[in-house]
Design a protein around this motif. Structure first.
Motif, PDB file in Angstrom:
ATOM      1  N   ALA A  82       0.834  -1.208   0.000  1.00 43.02           N
ATOM      2  CA  ALA A  82       0.000   0.000   0.000  1.00 43.02           C
ATOM      3  C   ALA A  82       0.870   1.260   0.000  1.00 43.02           C
ATOM      4  O   ALA A  82       0.616   2.213  -0.741  1.00 43.02           O
ATOM      5  N   ASN A  83       1.919   1.257   0.833  1.00 49.10           N
ATOM      6  CA  ASN A  83       2.795   2.438   0.885  1.00 49.10           C
ATOM      7  C   ASN A  83       3.537   2.658  -0.435  1.00 49.10           C
ATOM      8  O   ASN A  83       3.690   3.782  -0.891  1.00 49.10           O
ATOM      9  N   LEU A  84       4.005   1.573  -1.043  1.00 50.74           N
ATOM     10  CA  LEU A  84       4.780   1.734  -2.287  1.00 50.74           C
ATOM     11  C   LEU A  84       3.863   2.167  -3.439  1.00 50.74           C
ATOM     12  O   LEU A  84       4.256   2.973  -4.275  1.00 50.74           O
ATOM     13  N   VAL A 121      15.645  -3.176   4.567  1.00 50.64           N
ATOM     14  CA  VAL A 121      16.000  -1.849   5.084  1.00 50.64           C
ATOM     15  C   VAL A 121      16.318  -0.919   3.919  1.00 50.64           C
ATOM     16  O   VAL A 121      15.800   0.200   3.816  1.00 50.64           O
ATOM     17  N   ARG A 122      17.154  -1.411   3.001  1.00 53.65           N
ATOM     18  CA  ARG A 122      17.560  -0.598   1.854  1.00 53.65           C
ATOM     19  C   ARG A 122      16.345  -0.266   0.985  1.00 53.65           C
ATOM     20  O   ARG A 122      16.203   0.848   0.499  1.00 53.65           O
ATOM     21  N   MET A 123      15.469  -1.234   0.815  1.00 50.63           N
ATOM     22  CA  MET A 123      14.272  -1.010   0.000  1.00 50.63           C
ATOM     23  C   MET A 123      13.421   0.122   0.607  1.00 50.63           C
ATOM     24  O   MET A 123      12.989   1.038  -0.085  1.00 50.63           O
ATOM     25  N   LEU A 124      13.202   0.066   1.926  1.00 52.12           N
ATOM     26  CA  LEU A 124      12.382   1.100   2.572  1.00 52.12           C
ATOM     27  C   LEU A 124      13.045   2.476   2.408  1.00 52.12           C
ATOM     28  O   LEU A 124      12.367   3.477   2.165  1.00 52.12           O
ATOM     29  N   GLU A 125      14.365   2.497   2.525  1.00 52.18           N
ATOM     30  CA  GLU A 125      15.067   3.782   2.360  1.00 52.18           C
ATOM     31  C   GLU A 125      14.932   4.287   0.926  1.00 52.18           C
ATOM     32  O   GLU A 125      14.662   5.456   0.687  1.00 52.18           O
ATOM     33  N   GLU A 126      15.101   3.370  -0.034  1.00 55.66           N
ATOM     34  CA  GLU A 126      15.032   3.788  -1.447  1.00 55.66           C
ATOM     35  C   GLU A 126      13.651   4.334  -1.816  1.00 55.66           C
ATOM     36  O   GLU A 126      13.534   5.182  -2.690  1.00 55.66           O
ATOM     37  N   LEU A 159       4.097   1.340   9.392  1.00 57.65           N
ATOM     38  CA  LEU A 159       3.599   1.323   8.004  1.00 57.65           C
ATOM     39  C   LEU A 159       2.180   1.891   7.947  1.00 57.65           C
ATOM     40  O   LEU A 159       1.825   2.610   7.004  1.00 57.65           O
ATOM     41  N   ILE A 160       1.362   1.591   8.957  1.00 55.13           N
ATOM     42  CA  ILE A 160       0.001   2.155   8.985  1.00 55.13           C
ATOM     43  C   ILE A 160       0.085   3.678   9.104  1.00 55.13           C
ATOM     44  O   ILE A 160      -0.591   4.421   8.383  1.00 55.13           O
ATOM     45  N   THR A 185      -0.781   8.883   6.937  1.00 55.38           N
ATOM     46  CA  THR A 185      -0.261  10.254   6.836  1.00 55.38           C
ATOM     47  C   THR A 185      -0.294  10.715   5.376  1.00 55.38           C
ATOM     48  O   THR A 185      -0.534  11.883   5.084  1.00 55.38           O
ATOM     49  N   GLY A 186      -0.085   9.778   4.464  1.00 54.23           N
ATOM     50  CA  GLY A 186      -0.122  10.104   3.028  1.00 54.23           C
ATOM     51  C   GLY A 186      -1.535  10.074   2.456  1.00 54.23           C
ATOM     52  O   GLY A 186      -1.706  10.122   1.239  1.00 54.23           O
TER      53      GLY A 186
END
Ligand code: RFL
Length: 385
Positions: free
Chosen positions: A14-16, A49-54, A105-106, A111-112
């Motif tokens: 959902a976030n991506l 971790v890297r994916m979330l940062e990217e 994540l929720i 927030t978005g």
């Protein structure tokens, strides 16, 4: 896109999608307070971790979450340490309880402006092999609702309805029972200094942090045993024996349950306009800590192919979803099985006999004697692309 299930898979997707400008609605059967406090996994591999940062989620999701360091194997009471991040070329994982990941994540999604609908009862999927599938459900007030969408993501875990909505014979199923039982214990005790796996003739045990003041313990047991066979005094006695630590602090046990050490994979991970993500498509044992991480990597792969389809009109990418995810899934199934054989067979020889014990002991010793073997282990633990 309709996303069924608000676990790590559904919420990451959902976030991506939100960041990709693809509209989505998340339908979750449970109450919000339930999903925000469900305790399971505890390690976010470096790849995740890297994916979330990217994807620009690093600040919201990872703030204050400790990085991993040494991993301890305690063999017959003797500690041996592996510097996994260093062996993996400086790639650190994070010690992050699953419920904290879900909460964050929720928060990021809402927030978005994201649309998360909890207490969605009786979800049913229709027209999955047509151009415009329909999802029907009852909302928290009991009102019948209908969502027409272009795609459905089945992120509803192993026992969800998405996989069961696929016609019989359309998916090939691989199921495997590892023949190992674990009793898993959550307790309010100080976290160990480092994640710890203990091998001895008394059987396998492990001690992992779940935040600064909570621990998860695993104890090998006879398959089929029930929690009633593991009263608190037996748990602490066996932990002290197997961890080789007479001073192990005792604390209040908050949950005891049995883990089914089973693996499960479906191929392909899609049917028509339905895509199966995370535990809905594959279950892996907790050995190696990969289940939650696979859920996140599936979600990223799906977000990328959907973005290509919806934003750039490239629908061919959708056909690569399943093969890309299954490649990684089988690598991780192998990692988990490899580790499981090593730490169980090397201990109690009554299970598989002395020959298997010596093989497993050689495998374990190699981790500390061969830089190549240690690096191969560390790279898989940090996560494969
Ligand atoms: P989840 O987390 O099961 O979330 C699925 C969501 O879908 C909802 N749902 C529905 N919603 C609407 N309609 C329906 N009909 C629905 N049916 C179900 C559910 O309420 C839920 O909110 O699946 P997801 O997102 O794929 O995430 C998978 C991970 O949760 C799982 O792989 C890990 O927890 C596995 N796992 C571990 N993974 C790791 O990476 N590292 C670990 O150390 C680790 N330890 C563990 C674990 C799993 C464990 N158990 C209990 C199975 C330790 C344990 C004990």
């Amino acid at each position: 896109m309709a996303i069924i299930g608000a676990g790590p898979a559904g919420l990451t997707l959902a976030n991506l999608l939100q960041r990709s400008g693809v509209d989505c609605v998340v339908l979750e059967r449970r109450r919000r307070s339930y999903i925000e406090h469900r305790q399971r996994a505890g390690v976010l591999e470096h790849r995740a971790v890297r994916m979330l940062e990217e994807w620009g989620l690093g600040d919201q999701v990872l703030a204050g979450v400790p990085v991993d360091g040494l991993l301890e194997f305690r063999i017959d009471g003797v500690p041996r340490h592996l510097d996994v991040p260093a062996l993996a070329g400086g790639r650190h994982s994070r010690l992050m309880p699953q419920q904290v990941l879900v909460q964050r994540l929720i928060m990021a999604f809402e927030t978005g402006g994201g649309d998360l609908r909890t207490e969605a009862e009786g979800v049913a999927l229709h027209g999955l092999d047509e151009d415009r599938p329909v999802v029907r459900y009852h909302d928290a007030a009991g009102m019948g609702r209908e969502l027409a969408c272009d795609y459905v993501a089945g992120c509803d875990g192993f026992r969800g309805l998405s996989r069961r909505s696929v016609p019989e014979g359309a998916l090939t199923t691989y199921a495997y029972d590892h023949g190992v039982g674990w009793v898993t214990v959550l307790a309010d005790t100080p976290a160990p200094r480092r994640p710890l796996l203990a091998v001895s003739e008394h059987g396998f045990a492990a001690h992992f942090p779940r935040g600064p003041h909570a621990s998860r313990y695993y104890l090998e047991c006879t398959p089929g045993e029930t929690p009633a066979a593991w009263p608190d005094d037996r748990i602490w006695k066996q932990l002290r024996l197997r961890l080789g630590d007479d001073d192990l602090p005792v604390g209040s046990v908050t949950a005891t349950s049995m883990v089914e050490m089973r693996s499960y994979v479906v191929d392909p991970m899609s049917y028509g306009r339905l895509f199966l993500v995370g535990d809905a498509a594959h279950v892996i044992t907790p050995m190696g800590g990969k289940g939650m991480n696979l859920a996140l990597s599936d979600a990223e792969t799906l977000a990328m192919v959907l973005r290509a389809a919806v934003r750039d009109g490239d629908c061919s990418a959708l056909r690569t979803y399943s093969t890309t995810c299954l490649r990684r899934t089988w690598d991780y199934q192998d990692f988990s099985r490899w580790m499981m054989e090593m730490v169980h067979d090397a201990g109690d020889a009554s299970r598989h006999g002395p020959f298997r014990r010596e093989l497993a002991r050689a495998r374990l010793a190699r981790l500390f004697e061969s830089a190549a073997a240690a690096t191969a282990f560390a790279v898989l633990r940090a996560g494969v692309d």
